[in-house]
Design an enzyme around this catalytic site. Structure first.
Site: not given
Length: 154
Positions: A30, A38, A47, A73
């Site tokens: 993760d 973000n 991204d 993620d």
């Protein structure tokens, strides 16, 4: 040739492990702090970070390993003929490789939390794929809640 979807690949590897009495390990990874990236730098930066982690994972895979994005993620790696200790060593190498990189313009090191579960037919007989997946997910959760940028094994 195309690779099978990860869940089918994991099922196939568990069957192979039983047949050849060899271990198979599952890593669930993760990305730490993706939501913050973000929120602070935009989804484009997030991204790019996801792609960067995917590239690093791909660079550390052996030809017999299966790697795929597991969720938003999260990534998964299925490793044939890899004991729990060997899986941990691979996870540590991956973490070092990622930490040495900077995440784009954010200037922060890329870190991941990793959960590991291993099925070894010579020491335990539970070849249930759902059990293996759940164990790796629980180990990942333990890694995240213990401070992130950690490895935990089931």
């Amino acid at each position: 040739p195309t690779r099978p979807p990860l869940r089918q690949g994991l099922t196939d590897e568990v069957r192979r492990a039983v047949r050849y009495a060899s271990p198979v390990s599952l890593l669930l990874l993760d990305i730490d702090g993706l939501k913050r990236i973000n929120d602070e730098h935009g989804h484009g930066a997030g991204d790019r970070l996801i792609r960067r982690v995917a590239t690093s994972i791909r660079a550390t895979l052996r030809g017999s390993d299966l790697g795929a994005r597991w969720g938003g993620d999260e990534f998964a790696v299925v490793m044939r003929n890899r004991s729990a200790d060997a899986a941990r060593r691979r996870a540590e190498r991956l973490m070092v490789h990622l930490r040495e990189q900077q995440s784009d313009h954010t200037g922060t090191a890329v870190t991941v939390s990793i959960g590991i579960a291993t099925f070894d037919p010579t020491t335990n007989g539970d070849s249930n794929v759902e059990h293996l997946t759940r164990a790796a997910d629980d180990a990942l959760y333990a890694a995240k809640t213990s401070g992130k940028n950690r490895i935990r094994a089931a």
